[in-house]
Design a protein around this motif. Structure first.
Motif, PDB file in Angstrom:
ATOM      1  N   GLY A 141      59.345  23.014  50.119  1.00  0.00           N
ATOM      2  CA  GLY A 141      59.978  23.193  48.830  1.00  0.00           C
ATOM      3  C   GLY A 141      60.264  21.859  48.168  1.00  0.00           C
ATOM      4  N   GLU A 142      61.073  21.900  47.128  1.00  0.00           N
ATOM      5  CA  GLU A 142      61.422  20.692  46.388  1.00  0.00           C
ATOM      6  C   GLU A 142      62.891  20.742  46.000  1.00  0.00           C
ATOM      7  OE1 GLU A 142      60.166  18.242  42.298  1.00  0.00           O
ATOM      8  OE2 GLU A 142      58.873  19.849  43.075  1.00  0.00           O
ATOM      9  N   ALA A 143      63.593  19.668  46.314  1.00  0.00           N
ATOM     10  CA  ALA A 143      65.020  19.581  45.984  1.00  0.00           C
ATOM     11  C   ALA A 143      65.198  19.508  44.467  1.00  0.00           C
ATOM     12  CB  ALA A 143      65.639  18.377  46.671  1.00  0.00           C
ATOM     13  N   PRO A 144      66.394  19.858  43.970  1.00  0.00           N
ATOM     14  CA  PRO A 144      67.585  20.284  44.726  1.00  0.00           C
ATOM     15  C   PRO A 144      67.492  21.732  45.191  1.00  0.00           C
ATOM     16  CG  PRO A 144      68.042  20.322  42.386  1.00  0.00           C
ATOM     17  CD  PRO A 144      66.678  19.736  42.533  1.00  0.00           C
ATOM     18  N   TYR A 145      68.205  22.005  46.293  1.00  0.00           N
ATOM     19  CA  TYR A 145      68.212  23.336  46.862  1.00  0.00           C
ATOM     20  C   TYR A 145      69.552  24.013  46.576  1.00  0.00           C
ATOM     21  CZ  TYR A 145      64.394  21.311  49.608  1.00  0.00           C
ATOM     22  OH  TYR A 145      63.241  20.686  50.005  1.00  0.00           O
ATOM     23  N   GLN A 146      69.526  25.325  46.598  1.00  0.00           N
ATOM     24  CA  GLN A 146      70.745  26.122  46.565  1.00  0.00           C
ATOM     25  C   GLN A 146      70.729  27.063  47.766  1.00  0.00           C
ATOM     26  OE1 GLN A 146      70.942  27.958  42.597  1.00  0.00           O
ATOM     27  NE2 GLN A 146      72.519  26.463  42.069  1.00  0.00           N
ATOM     28  N   PHE A 147      71.938  27.419  48.232  1.00  0.00           N
ATOM     29  CA  PHE A 147      72.063  28.216  49.441  1.00  0.00           C
ATOM     30  C   PHE A 147      72.991  29.395  49.178  1.00  0.00           C
ATOM     31  CE2 PHE A 147      71.621  23.708  50.436  1.00  0.00           C
ATOM     32  CZ  PHE A 147      70.425  23.712  51.144  1.00  0.00           C
ATOM     33  N   SER A 148      72.712  30.486  49.861  1.00  0.00           N
ATOM     34  CA  SER A 148      73.575  31.665  49.749  1.00  0.00           C
ATOM     35  C   SER A 148      73.779  32.263  51.139  1.00  0.00           C
ATOM     36  CB  SER A 148      72.965  32.717  48.812  1.00  0.00           C
ATOM     37  OG  SER A 148      71.716  33.181  49.316  1.00  0.00           O
ATOM     38  N   LEU A 149      74.904  32.952  51.294  1.00  0.00           N
ATOM     39  CA  LEU A 149      75.274  33.594  52.547  1.00  0.00           C
ATOM     40  C   LEU A 149      75.299  35.093  52.338  1.00  0.00           C
ATOM     41  CD1 LEU A 149      76.442  33.335  55.502  1.00  0.00           C
ATOM     42  CD2 LEU A 149      78.707  33.410  54.436  1.00  0.00           C
ATOM     43  N   ASP A 150      74.475  35.803  53.119  1.00  0.00           N
ATOM     44  CA  ASP A 150      74.450  37.272  53.060  1.00  0.00           C
ATOM     45  C   ASP A 150      74.301  37.787  51.632  1.00  0.00           C
ATOM     46  OD1 ASP A 150      74.621  37.459  55.772  1.00  0.00           O
ATOM     47  OD2 ASP A 150      76.754  37.912  55.851  1.00  0.00           O
ATOM     48  N   GLU A 151      73.300  37.254  50.927  1.00  0.00           N
ATOM     49  CA  GLU A 151      72.947  37.698  49.584  1.00  0.00           C
ATOM     50  C   GLU A 151      74.056  37.445  48.562  1.00  0.00           C
ATOM     51  OE1 GLU A 151      71.686  41.737  49.776  1.00  0.00           O
ATOM     52  OE2 GLU A 151      69.883  41.286  50.929  1.00  0.00           O
ATOM     53  N   GLY A 152      74.917  36.479  48.865  1.00  0.00           N
ATOM     54  CA  GLY A 152      75.954  36.114  47.907  1.00  0.00           C
ATOM     55  C   GLY A 152      75.392  35.211  46.819  1.00  0.00           C
ATOM     56  N   LEU A 153      76.273  34.730  45.952  1.00  0.00           N
ATOM     57  CA  LEU A 153      75.855  33.872  44.856  1.00  0.00           C
ATOM     58  C   LEU A 153      75.367  32.528  45.400  1.00  0.00           C
ATOM     59  CD1 LEU A 153      78.697  34.534  42.251  1.00  0.00           C
ATOM     60  CD2 LEU A 153      76.353  35.433  42.227  1.00  0.00           C
ATOM     61  N   PRO A 154      74.225  32.036  44.882  1.00  0.00           N
ATOM     62  CA  PRO A 154      73.721  30.728  45.346  1.00  0.00           C
ATOM     63  C   PRO A 154      74.672  29.603  44.939  1.00  0.00           C
ATOM     64  CG  PRO A 154      71.995  31.989  44.241  1.00  0.00           C
ATOM     65  CD  PRO A 154      73.290  32.692  43.955  1.00  0.00           C
ATOM     66  N   THR A 155      74.736  28.596  45.782  1.00  0.00           N
ATOM     67  CA  THR A 155      75.582  27.443  45.537  1.00  0.00           C
ATOM     68  C   THR A 155      74.900  26.215  46.112  1.00  0.00           C
ATOM     69  OG1 THR A 155      77.725  26.414  46.036  1.00  0.00           O
ATOM     70  CG2 THR A 155      76.864  27.945  47.650  1.00  0.00           C
ATOM     71  N   GLU A 156      75.244  25.041  45.571  1.00  0.00           N
ATOM     72  CA  GLU A 156      74.696  23.808  46.111  1.00  0.00           C
ATOM     73  C   GLU A 156      75.443  23.347  47.352  1.00  0.00           C
ATOM     74  OE1 GLU A 156      74.487  20.897  43.060  1.00  0.00           O
ATOM     75  OE2 GLU A 156      73.019  21.993  41.855  1.00  0.00           O
ATOM     76  N   ASP A 157      76.573  23.990  47.664  1.00  0.00           N
ATOM     77  CA  ASP A 157      77.315  23.647  48.885  1.00  0.00           C
ATOM     78  C   ASP A 157      76.466  23.978  50.097  1.00  0.00           C
ATOM     79  OD1 ASP A 157      79.463  22.800  47.425  1.00  0.00           O
ATOM     80  OD2 ASP A 157      80.522  24.723  47.534  1.00  0.00           O
ATOM     81  N   ALA A 158      76.434  23.046  51.042  1.00  0.00           N
ATOM     82  CA  ALA A 158      75.603  23.223  52.235  1.00  0.00           C
ATOM     83  C   ALA A 158      76.417  23.634  53.439  1.00  0.00           C
ATOM     84  CB  ALA A 158      74.840  21.941  52.534  1.00  0.00           C
ATOM     85  N   GLU A 159      77.607  24.197  53.217  1.00  0.00           N
ATOM     86  CA  GLU A 159      78.394  24.686  54.348  1.00  0.00           C
ATOM     87  C   GLU A 159      79.160  25.933  53.933  1.00  0.00           C
ATOM     88  OE1 GLU A 159      82.572  22.417  54.600  1.00  0.00           O
ATOM     89  OE2 GLU A 159      80.858  21.095  54.982  1.00  0.00           O
ATOM     90  N   PHE A 160      79.311  26.821  54.893  1.00  0.00           N
ATOM     91  CA  PHE A 160      80.059  28.063  54.700  1.00  0.00           C
ATOM     92  C   PHE A 160      81.062  28.167  55.854  1.00  0.00           C
ATOM     93  CE2 PHE A 160      75.950  28.659  52.717  1.00  0.00           C
ATOM     94  CZ  PHE A 160      76.277  29.205  51.481  1.00  0.00           C
TER      95      PHE A 160
END
Length: 374
Positions: A141-160
């Motif tokens: 892929g190509e940065a920047p990335y977004q992450f989500s937990l269990d189909e939640g809203l994507p966020t740029e935070d890399a920790e849950f």
């Protein structure tokens, strides 16, 4: 473009006549090729329509597309593509063979995310929501990335964090909409326990030592407190609790580890008294030698045996010859005098059934037999 007419005239001297000729020339219109604006295909938009609105239209026109100089199977002034490259639209007038070309560039951003690298932190104590998932790297892929937990809203935070034990799904999405998922497990730690065992029965006046069991290592115990009837006892870090049996009480213990985990247990200790209740084995109604043996009743320690709630006496055939409630103990005068239906009962063996009340509100049923002599 259009139809043009040309007249050519030649003037001649006599005797030759003048001469002329008219020539018509049709200038055909060059078609317009409009390949459209440059665009891109990506994971988010995997298909793009190319071809602009200005391309010439008509039954005598043909449309040819190439990608990187290679023919494209699709035909028409507009086509849908899912690959990047240089696309050329060539418009040909099949009657005049006049043609025009235009070029459009399609960028392709479909590099897949091949791996999501994570680290986890399990909850310190069982049942707590202190677990964490940390995204430490993404391949592809190509940065920047977004992450989500269990189909939640994507966020740029890399920790849950703030997670209980269980199974979770982390999804990563890059700037072009390419995505991938990884399953992550937060492990529940062993539950901290402390155990005092079963409830106890202890004789009044005895002293016992109450031990405990726990799965917490001794060097990990930050706090150890004992409680009596819910009140803190003066016995911090006591490995056993000394209990002097005066009255029935609840004894509890709480352990807290250096990591902040805690466990509690309690037991109820019933303090029993020696209660000696006596019944005569022989009565002789009318006896002046021993008044206590003239009538039948029950005897016990004063202040301990409070009342005879019920006293019933039966003959050998099971017939009731005496019944009375709420008798004062140790008082033969209100017991059975050996008479039944206003007559002296026959000598023989009789049976009694009694319910007595003690000073701690406990009741007890006592049965037995005795002999009536005349």
């Amino acid at each position: 473009p259009g139809l043009y007419r040309f007249r050519y005239f030649v003037s001649s001297d006599q005797p030759c006549p003048d001469d002329e000729v008219i020539v018509e020339i049709m200038v055909n219109e060059i078609p317009v090729a409009d390949a459209g604006a440059d665009g891109e295909v990506s994971c988010a938009a995997p298909q793009l329509q190319i071809g602009g609105p200005n391309t010439s239209q008509g039954p005598d026109l043909s449309y040819e597309w190439t990608r990187n100089s290679n023919p494209v199977a699709q035909v028409g002034s507009m086509i849908n593509v899912n690959q990047g490259g240089e696309y050329v639209l060539r418009v040909v007038n099949t009657m005049s063979q006049c043609s025009a070309s235009d070029t459009v560039w399609v960028d392709e951003f479909t590099d897949p995310i091949t791996e999501i690298m994570v680290e986890t932190r399990d909850p310190v104590c069982a049942g707590q929501s202190t677990g964490c998932i940390f995204i430490v790297g993404v391949l592809g892929g190509e940065a920047p990335y977004q992450f989500s937990l269990d189909e939640g809203l994507p966020t740029e935070d890399a920790e849950f964090c703030g997670l209980r034990s269980g199974n979770y799904v982390i999804e990563a999405v890059d700037i072009h909409g390419c995505r991938n998922q990884i399953a992550v497990n937060i492990i529940e730690p062993d539950e901290l326990f402390i155990n005092l065992g079963f409830n106890l029965f202890v004789s009044q006046g005895d002293t016992i030592l109450i031990p405990f069991e726990t799965n917490a290592p001794l060097d990990a115990i930050e706090q150890l407190e004992w409680f009596v009837n819910g009140e803190l006892a003066n016995c911090s870090f006591c490995e056993v609790y000394p209990f002097f049996a005066e009255v029935s009480q609840t004894v509890g213990v709480e352990v807290v580890t250096t990591e902040g985990c805690s466990a509690f247990d309690e037991i109820f200790i019933t303090v029993t008294k020696e209660r000696n209740v006596f019944a005569p084995n022989v009565i002789r109604p009318g006896s002046n030698v021993s008044p206590a043996n003239a009538n039948f009743t029950l005897y016990g320690e004063e202040g301990t045996l409070l009342q005879i709630n019920k006293l019933r006496i039966f003959n050998r055939w099971g017939a009731s010859v005496f019944q009375r409630t709420n008798l004062e103990p140790n008082n033969p005068a209100i017991g059975w005098d050996g008479r039944f239906n206003d007559e002296d009962a026959q000598s023989g063996v009789y049976f009694f059934h009694a319910e007595v009340l003690y000073d701690d509100n406990r009741t007890e049923v006592i049965t037995g037999e005795f002999t009536l002599l005349r």
